[in-house]
Design an enzyme around this catalytic site. Sequence first.
Site, PDB file in Angstrom:
ATOM      1  N   CYS A 133       0.813  -1.229   0.000  1.00  0.00           N
ATOM      2  CA  CYS A 133       0.000   0.000   0.000  1.00  0.00           C
ATOM      3  C   CYS A 133       0.846   1.280   0.000  1.00  0.00           C
ATOM      4  O   CYS A 133       0.570   2.218  -0.746  1.00  0.00           O
ATOM      5  CB  CYS A 133      -0.951  -0.003   1.195  1.00  0.00           C
ATOM      6  SG  CYS A 133      -0.281  -0.793   2.665  1.00  0.00           S
ATOM      7  N   HIS A 246      -3.232   6.213   4.466  1.00  0.00           N
ATOM      8  CA  HIS A 246      -1.803   6.291   4.786  1.00  0.00           C
ATOM      9  C   HIS A 246      -1.269   7.643   4.301  1.00  0.00           C
ATOM     10  O   HIS A 246      -1.608   8.100   3.209  1.00  0.00           O
ATOM     11  CB  HIS A 246      -1.016   5.205   4.061  1.00  0.00           C
ATOM     12  CG  HIS A 246      -1.226   3.812   4.576  1.00  0.00           C
ATOM     13  ND1 HIS A 246      -2.065   3.492   5.608  1.00  0.00           N
ATOM     14  CD2 HIS A 246      -0.654   2.635   4.176  1.00  0.00           C
ATOM     15  CE1 HIS A 246      -2.001   2.177   5.827  1.00  0.00           C
ATOM     16  NE2 HIS A 246      -1.166   1.640   4.968  1.00  0.00           N
TER      17      HIS A 246
HETATM   18  P1  NAP Z   1      -7.999  -9.124   7.361  1.00  0.00           P
HETATM   19  O1  NAP Z   1      -9.014  -8.052   7.466  1.00  0.00           O
HETATM   20  O2  NAP Z   1      -7.407  -9.679   8.601  1.00  0.00           O
HETATM   21  O3  NAP Z   1      -8.628 -10.329   6.508  1.00  0.00           O
HETATM   22  C1  NAP Z   1      -7.941 -11.496   6.234  1.00  0.00           C
HETATM   23  C2  NAP Z   1      -8.737 -12.336   5.243  1.00  0.00           C
HETATM   24  O4  NAP Z   1      -8.003 -13.522   4.908  1.00  0.00           O
HETATM   25  C3  NAP Z   1     -10.076 -12.812   5.798  1.00  0.00           C
HETATM   26  O5  NAP Z   1     -11.003 -12.923   4.757  1.00  0.00           O
HETATM   27  C4  NAP Z   1      -9.712 -14.161   6.339  1.00  0.00           C
HETATM   28  O6  NAP Z   1     -10.811 -15.030   6.452  1.00  0.00           O
HETATM   29  C5  NAP Z   1      -8.789 -14.657   5.248  1.00  0.00           C
HETATM   30  N1  NAP Z   1      -7.935 -15.741   5.711  1.00  0.00           N
HETATM   31  C6  NAP Z   1      -7.036 -15.732   6.719  1.00  0.00           C
HETATM   32  N2  NAP Z   1      -6.463 -16.952   6.848  1.00  0.00           N
HETATM   33  C7  NAP Z   1      -7.019 -17.737   5.902  1.00  0.00           C
HETATM   34  C8  NAP Z   1      -6.868 -19.104   5.536  1.00  0.00           C
HETATM   35  N3  NAP Z   1      -6.020 -19.916   6.168  1.00  0.00           N
HETATM   36  N4  NAP Z   1      -7.613 -19.576   4.500  1.00  0.00           N
HETATM   37  C9  NAP Z   1      -8.481 -18.771   3.857  1.00  0.00           C
HETATM   38  N5  NAP Z   1      -8.672 -17.483   4.157  1.00  0.00           N
HETATM   39  C10 NAP Z   1      -7.957 -16.969   5.170  1.00  0.00           C
HETATM   40  O7  NAP Z   1      -6.784  -8.674   6.480  1.00  0.00           O
HETATM   41  P2  NAP Z   1      -6.728  -7.674   5.217  1.00  0.00           P
HETATM   42  O8  NAP Z   1      -6.352  -6.327   5.671  1.00  0.00           O
HETATM   43  O9  NAP Z   1      -7.957  -7.829   4.392  1.00  0.00           O
HETATM   44  O10 NAP Z   1      -5.453  -8.200   4.458  1.00  0.00           O
HETATM   45  C11 NAP Z   1      -5.287  -9.483   4.040  1.00  0.00           C
HETATM   46  C12 NAP Z   1      -3.932  -9.625   3.357  1.00  0.00           C
HETATM   47  O11 NAP Z   1      -3.895  -8.798   2.201  1.00  0.00           O
HETATM   48  C13 NAP Z   1      -2.754  -9.156   4.212  1.00  0.00           C
HETATM   49  O12 NAP Z   1      -2.306 -10.178   5.049  1.00  0.00           O
HETATM   50  C14 NAP Z   1      -1.764  -8.724   3.188  1.00  0.00           C
HETATM   51  O13 NAP Z   1      -0.949  -9.801   2.767  1.00  0.00           O
HETATM   52  C15 NAP Z   1      -2.618  -8.264   2.070  1.00  0.00           C
HETATM   53  N6  NAP Z   1      -2.717  -6.784   2.015  1.00  0.00           N
HETATM   54  C16 NAP Z   1      -2.247  -6.224   0.908  1.00  0.00           C
HETATM   55  C17 NAP Z   1      -2.312  -4.893   0.719  1.00  0.00           C
HETATM   56  C18 NAP Z   1      -1.787  -4.386  -0.587  1.00  0.00           C
HETATM   57  O14 NAP Z   1      -1.743  -5.052  -1.554  1.00  0.00           O
HETATM   58  N7  NAP Z   1      -1.344  -3.202  -0.709  1.00  0.00           N
HETATM   59  C19 NAP Z   1      -2.861  -4.078   1.679  1.00  0.00           C
HETATM   60  C20 NAP Z   1      -3.363  -4.657   2.836  1.00  0.00           C
HETATM   61  C21 NAP Z   1      -3.283  -6.032   2.970  1.00  0.00           C
HETATM   62  P3  NAP Z   1     -11.619 -15.217   7.857  1.00  0.00           P
HETATM   63  O15 NAP Z   1     -12.544 -14.025   7.957  1.00  0.00           O
HETATM   64  O16 NAP Z   1     -12.356 -16.496   7.633  1.00  0.00           O
HETATM   65  O17 NAP Z   1     -10.637 -15.277   8.938  1.00  0.00           O
HETATM   66  C1  3JM Z   2       0.126  -5.727   4.416  1.00  0.00           C
HETATM   67  O1  3JM Z   2       0.268 -12.886   6.181  1.00  0.00           O
HETATM   68  C2  3JM Z   2       1.048 -11.940   6.281  1.00  0.00           C
HETATM   69  O2  3JM Z   2       2.201 -12.062   6.725  1.00  0.00           O
HETATM   70  C3  3JM Z   2       0.550 -10.600   5.768  1.00  0.00           C
HETATM   71  C4  3JM Z   2       1.322  -9.435   6.263  1.00  0.00           C
HETATM   72  C5  3JM Z   2       0.874  -8.160   5.545  1.00  0.00           C
HETATM   73  C6  3JM Z   2       1.370  -7.806   4.291  1.00  0.00           C
HETATM   74  C7  3JM Z   2       2.206  -8.754   3.501  1.00  0.00           C
HETATM   75  O3  3JM Z   2       3.398  -8.922   3.816  1.00  0.00           O
HETATM   76  O4  3JM Z   2       1.651  -9.339   2.577  1.00  0.00           O
HETATM   77  C8  3JM Z   2      -0.011  -7.321   6.208  1.00  0.00           C
HETATM   78  C9  3JM Z   2      -0.388  -6.114   5.637  1.00  0.00           C
HETATM   79  C10 3JM Z   2       1.010  -6.565   3.738  1.00  0.00           C
HETATM   80  C11 3JM Z   2       1.563  -6.108   2.446  1.00  0.00           C
HETATM   81  O5  3JM Z   2       0.793  -5.548   1.665  1.00  0.00           O
HETATM   82  O6  3JM Z   2       2.765  -6.229   2.207  1.00  0.00           O
END
Ligand code: NAP
Ligand code: 3JM
Length: 340
Positions: A133, A246
């Site tokens: 992000c 952010h």
């Molecule tokens: P979040 O609100 O904690 O949501 C996590 C999601 O992943 C929920 O839908 C959860 O399902 C699912 N999940 C977790 N463990 C799982 C498993 N073992 N099998 C299937 N589904 C699973 O987190 P978020 O902020 O949406 O972010 C999720 C991920 O996206 C982060 O960890 C990071 O890698 C990435 N992210 C990327 C960006 C970017 O691209 N810039 C920004 C933010 C986050 P449940 O509800 O069933 O637990």
């Molecule tokens: C943003 O499962 C994880 O370790 C997710 C950690 C995480 C990440 C990532 O490293 O994918 C949380 C929030 C990010 C990201 O976008 O890099």
Amino acid sequence: MKKKSYNVAIAGATGVVGKEFLRILEERRFPVGELRLLASERSAGVKMEFRGKFYPVTLLEKESFEGVDIGLFSPGASVSAIHAPRAAKAGCVVVDNTSHFRMDPDVPLVVPEVNSGAIAKYKKKMIIANPNCSTIQMVVALKPIHDAFRIKRIVVSTYQSVSGAGKEAMEELSEQVRSLFNMKAAKAKVFPHTIAFNCLPQIDSFLDNGYTKEEMKMVDETKKIMGDASIKITATAVRVPVFIGHSESVNVETERPIFPDEVRAILKNAPGVKVLDDPKNKVYPMPVDAAERDETFVGRIRRDDTVPNGINMWIVADNLRKGAALNAVQIAELLVKDYL
Ligand code: NAP
Ligand code: 3JM
């Protein structure tokens, strides 16, 4: 012949990024055919609304991607590591939001306003990575400056909202604020310390070089997206008690002479950027205004007179939209337009 609609799976649908995916697909009228919402066993029985219809959330498993054209992934890095290649094998193009594949040389790392052409290389692994992000909003604002003045060095400090750490992190900030107002101790579980009324100079874990992983993501990803390994970058990533949006203080040193008026003029015509820079009238970007908006906002543009060619600026964007779901859906739109 081009398809009229595409089958879409959202892995991590119940998370804060997953929910934003649904909103953005609906808002932008993405040609969704079949829709599969995938999450963990914790979400069994949950239903989510899309275009006025309720869809059940099902368990993300090996067989989830049969017949799916596009997979929008945000289930965490370790889950994407396992399931994105499985989806790809089933013929689904994955746009992955986690950090797991970003630095893989066979996986394009894409911000459409900056390097949309890189998408062409997706066929090798059938995976396209969405950058971090903080990286996305910075490169949207800096690419036009790099093209015009050649950036030599970037010094960035971030002020990142709690939604960047997911739904539990947002609940933790709310709960801590409630506890502290009720004279109770704040409990920290997601964050390493109390986040309410505080700033934490740690996002993700520490590496041996003293930087955090989040800081090194910005360094490495920026070079890959800009296609220029010679740019020097140093970052400090800080978590602040803001829910969405952010902010970044960015200092840039360029090869060619650079002046604030020129930067404003260039950024006014830059795709995805909105300049908000009228300090006399107290106009500058702030996360409360950037939340739920698609643009990357830039303000406080001023010279850094400590170096021959230097500029300071303040960059703000909605981390769940441009920083995550919107950028990924823009990639999917380009896939549909030019490749699928
Ligand atoms: P979040 O609100 O904690 O949501 C996590 C999601 O992943 C929920 O839908 C959860 O399902 C699912 N999940 C977790 N463990 C799982 C498993 N073992 N099998 C299937 N589904 C699973 O987190 P978020 O902020 O949406 O972010 C999720 C991920 O996206 C982060 O960890 C990071 O890698 C990435 N992210 C990327 C960006 C970017 O691209 N810039 C920004 C933010 C986050 P449940 O509800 O069933 O637990
Ligand atoms: C943003 O499962 C994880 O370790 C997710 C950690 C995480 C990440 C990532 O490293 O994918 C949380 C929030 C990010 C990201 O976008 O890099």
